[in-house]
Scaffold this motif. Structure first.
Motif, mmCIF file in Angstrom:
data_model
loop_
_atom_site.group_PDB
_atom_site.id
_atom_site.type_symbol
_atom_site.label_atom_id
_atom_site.label_comp_id
_atom_site.label_asym_id
_atom_site.label_seq_id
_atom_site.Cartn_x
_atom_site.Cartn_y
_atom_site.Cartn_z
ATOM 1 N N SER A 44 0.878 -1.143 -0.029
ATOM 2 C CA SER A 44 -0.039 0.037 -0.074
ATOM 3 C C SER A 44 0.850 1.237 -0.071
ATOM 4 C CB SER A 44 -0.862 -0.047 1.253
ATOM 5 O OG SER A 44 -0.190 -0.048 2.208
ATOM 6 N N LEU A 45 0.450 2.315 -0.020
ATOM 7 C CA LEU A 45 0.972 3.606 -0.290
ATOM 8 C C LEU A 45 1.810 4.009 1.207
ATOM 9 C CD1 LEU A 45 -1.177 6.356 -2.088
ATOM 10 C CD2 LEU A 45 1.028 5.195 -2.908
ATOM 11 N N GLU A 46 1.070 3.574 2.251
ATOM 12 C CA GLU A 46 1.636 3.461 3.651
ATOM 13 C C GLU A 46 2.802 2.588 3.760
ATOM 14 O OE1 GLU A 46 -1.534 3.555 2.793
ATOM 15 O OE2 GLU A 46 -2.306 5.580 3.426
ATOM 16 N N GLN A 47 2.766 1.536 3.068
ATOM 17 C CA GLN A 47 3.769 0.543 3.601
ATOM 18 C C GLN A 47 4.990 0.997 2.580
ATOM 19 O OE1 GLN A 47 1.584 -2.944 2.309
ATOM 20 N NE2 GLN A 47 1.482 -3.506 4.142
ATOM 21 N N TRP A 48 4.825 1.286 1.409
ATOM 22 C CA TRP A 48 5.711 2.017 0.692
ATOM 23 C C TRP A 48 6.612 3.286 1.202
ATOM 24 C CZ3 TRP A 48 4.407 3.849 -5.154
ATOM 25 C CH2 TRP A 48 5.456 4.239 -5.883
ATOM 26 N N PHE A 49 5.616 3.871 1.819
ATOM 27 C CA PHE A 49 6.443 5.160 2.654
ATOM 28 C C PHE A 49 7.130 4.741 3.651
ATOM 29 C CE2 PHE A 49 5.742 8.931 5.599
ATOM 30 C CZ PHE A 49 6.678 9.626 4.791
ATOM 31 N N ALA A 50 6.668 3.608 4.610
ATOM 32 C CA ALA A 50 7.210 3.247 5.539
ATOM 33 C C ALA A 50 8.753 2.739 5.222
ATOM 34 C CB ALA A 50 6.471 2.018 6.376
ATOM 35 N N ALA A 55 14.804 2.890 4.475
ATOM 36 C CA ALA A 55 15.758 3.072 3.514
ATOM 37 C C ALA A 55 16.838 4.460 3.993
ATOM 38 C CB ALA A 55 15.279 3.080 2.084
ATOM 39 N N ALA A 56 15.934 5.445 4.093
ATOM 40 C CA ALA A 56 16.446 6.677 4.504
ATOM 41 C C ALA A 56 17.267 6.517 5.891
ATOM 42 C CB ALA A 56 15.359 7.816 5.038
ATOM 43 N N LEU A 57 16.713 5.726 6.609
ATOM 44 C CA LEU A 57 17.419 5.432 8.163
ATOM 45 C C LEU A 57 18.798 4.718 7.628
ATOM 46 C CD1 LEU A 57 17.094 5.736 11.230
ATOM 47 C CD2 LEU A 57 16.011 3.462 11.216
ATOM 48 N N PHE A 58 18.738 3.470 7.098
ATOM 49 C CA PHE A 58 19.943 2.793 6.528
ATOM 50 C C PHE A 58 20.932 3.559 5.928
ATOM 51 C CE2 PHE A 58 17.334 -1.358 6.065
ATOM 52 C CZ PHE A 58 17.614 -1.814 7.667
ATOM 53 N N PHE A 59 20.426 4.647 4.942
ATOM 54 C CA PHE A 59 21.298 5.474 4.265
ATOM 55 C C PHE A 59 22.135 6.273 5.165
ATOM 56 C CE2 PHE A 59 22.553 9.428 2.189
ATOM 57 C CZ PHE A 59 23.233 8.833 1.040
ATOM 58 N N ILE A 60 21.366 6.973 6.238
ATOM 59 C CA ILE A 60 22.185 7.797 7.333
ATOM 60 C C ILE A 60 23.049 7.002 8.017
ATOM 61 C CG2 ILE A 60 21.726 9.036 9.389
ATOM 62 C CD1 ILE A 60 19.026 9.776 8.055
ATOM 63 N N ILE A 61 22.680 5.904 8.551
ATOM 64 C CA ILE A 61 23.662 4.945 9.265
ATOM 65 C C ILE A 61 24.999 4.430 8.427
ATOM 66 C CG2 ILE A 61 23.893 2.733 10.412
ATOM 67 C CD1 ILE A 61 20.950 2.774 11.224
ATOM 68 N N ALA A 62 24.803 4.340 7.200
ATOM 69 C CA ALA A 62 25.852 3.851 6.318
ATOM 70 C C ALA A 62 26.849 4.947 5.950
ATOM 71 C CB ALA A 62 25.405 3.314 5.161
ATOM 72 N N THR A 169 33.682 -5.533 10.182
ATOM 73 C CA THR A 169 32.448 -5.140 9.549
ATOM 74 C C THR A 169 31.834 -3.937 10.661
ATOM 75 O OG1 THR A 169 31.070 -7.039 10.025
ATOM 76 C CG2 THR A 169 31.665 -6.836 7.740
ATOM 77 N N GLY A 170 31.208 -3.114 10.331
ATOM 78 C CA GLY A 170 30.517 -2.231 11.275
ATOM 79 C C GLY A 170 29.162 -2.149 11.335
ATOM 80 N N PRO A 171 28.387 -1.292 11.764
ATOM 81 C CA PRO A 171 26.997 -1.073 11.743
ATOM 82 C C PRO A 171 26.589 -0.689 10.216
ATOM 83 C CG PRO A 171 27.722 -0.089 13.708
ATOM 84 C CD PRO A 171 29.160 -0.365 12.844
ATOM 85 N N GLY A 172 27.549 0.165 9.706
ATOM 86 C CA GLY A 172 27.285 0.744 8.503
ATOM 87 C C GLY A 172 27.361 -0.456 7.151
ATOM 88 N N THR A 173 28.129 -1.558 7.444
ATOM 89 C CA THR A 173 27.891 -2.454 6.607
ATOM 90 C C THR A 173 26.796 -3.137 6.466
ATOM 91 O OG1 THR A 173 30.283 -2.798 7.548
ATOM 92 C CG2 THR A 173 29.289 -4.602 5.903
ATOM 93 N N TRP A 174 25.979 -3.333 7.671
ATOM 94 C CA TRP A 174 24.710 -3.781 7.634
ATOM 95 C C TRP A 174 23.599 -2.880 6.993
ATOM 96 C CZ3 TRP A 174 25.442 -8.944 7.613
ATOM 97 C CH2 TRP A 174 26.603 -9.296 8.356
ATOM 98 N N ALA A 175 23.867 -1.657 7.354
ATOM 99 C CA ALA A 175 23.136 -0.684 6.944
ATOM 100 C C ALA A 175 23.121 -0.744 5.447
ATOM 101 C CB ALA A 175 23.324 0.768 7.643
ATOM 102 N N LEU A 176 24.345 -0.625 4.868
ATOM 103 C CA LEU A 176 24.394 -0.820 3.521
ATOM 104 C C LEU A 176 23.714 -1.824 2.758
ATOM 105 C CD1 LEU A 176 25.644 0.740 1.001
ATOM 106 C CD2 LEU A 176 27.869 -0.478 1.361
ATOM 107 N N GLY A 178 21.122 -3.519 3.922
ATOM 108 C CA GLY A 178 19.768 -3.258 4.099
ATOM 109 C C GLY A 178 19.390 -2.340 3.107
ATOM 110 N N LEU A 179 20.269 -1.236 2.837
ATOM 111 C CA LEU A 179 19.769 -0.263 1.875
ATOM 112 C C LEU A 179 19.814 -0.787 0.516
ATOM 113 C CD1 LEU A 179 19.258 2.884 1.239
ATOM 114 C CD2 LEU A 179 21.963 3.040 1.003
ATOM 115 N N CYS A 180 20.805 -1.635 0.163
ATOM 116 C CA CYS A 180 20.783 -2.156 -1.069
ATOM 117 C C CYS A 180 19.651 -3.306 -1.470
ATOM 118 C CB CYS A 180 22.015 -3.157 -1.382
ATOM 119 S SG CYS A 180 23.525 -2.148 -1.511
#
Ligand SMILES: [Zn+2]
Length: 205
Positions: A44-50, A55-62, A169-176, A178-180
């Motif tokens: 749904s649009l809401e799930q897509w937005f979530a 993804a934004a959170l993963f991007f920031i962490i990476a 590996t660091g938290p950024g690795t797992w965030a990256l 997740g982002l991919c």
């Protein structure tokens, strides 16, 4: 600008069709060349937005936490995604620094921001200011977003160097990672409901 959200053009043979509803997971094919025209969305649009917010959170962490940490004789050096791209600027491959930064950082960042902007308003049944420009930019960015190339490069470097130095590996690795996984999901959804919503709400630009 007149919008026809129910019309779709095959990207391969330029045939024009009127959209038919398809069930989630099913694909509509071009009768002429059999290319996939669009797929029914599970989200749904809401799930897509979530997922876009995730993804934004993963991007920031990476970009804040190390994606790779190298230890050698008691000394260690950690690098975030941004620092790995900037490290190129100080190496013999410095001409590649700008394109690499664009492909693995700027393009994914723009995609997440634009999609988040459009979906935030769509979830509230509104059309985002600059909707058409944002959608055109999103379509143009799609082939140039290559965060997965960064992950692949980091994994190859980690495997090759693992016999010589200590790789952590660091938290950024797992965030990256997740982002991919998330970027293809949020970028390959059917955008037609967003255009339909715009036509229902009327032009704002
Ligand atoms: Zn076709």
């Amino acid at each position: 600008m007149k919008i026809y959200p129910q019309q779709i053009i095959c990207k391969h043979c330029d045939s024009l069709y009127t959209r038919q509803s398809v069930r989630p997971g099913e694909a509509a094919h071009c009768p002429r060349c059999r290319a996939v025209l669009y797929r029914g969305s599970w989200l749904s649009l809401e799930q897509w937005f979530a997922l876009t917010l995730t993804a934004a959170l993963f991007f920031i962490i990476a970009n804040v936490f190390p994606v790779l940490q190298i230890g050698f004789h008691g000394q260690s050096q950690a690098a975030t995604l941004w620092q790995t791209a900037m490290a190129l600027a100080h190496s013999y491959a410095s001409p590649l620094a700008i394109p690499v930064a664009l492909l693995i950082i700027v393009c994914p960042c723009l995609q997440i921001l634009l999609l988040g902007w459009v979906l935030f308003h769509a979830c509230r049944k509104k059309t985002a200011p600059g909707f058409a420009s944002a959608m055109r930019l999103l379509a143009g960015l799609a082939p140039w977003s290559m965060a997965e190339v960064a992950l692949l490069s980091i994994l190859i470097a980690a495997i090759k160097l693992s016999g010589l130095v200590e790789i952590t590996t660091g938290p950024g690795t797992w965030a990256l990672l997740g982002l991919c996984l998330l970027l293809p999901v949020i970028n390959h959804q059917d955008f037609q409901p967003l255009w339909t919503l715009k036509t229902l709400r009327g032009p704002r630009e």
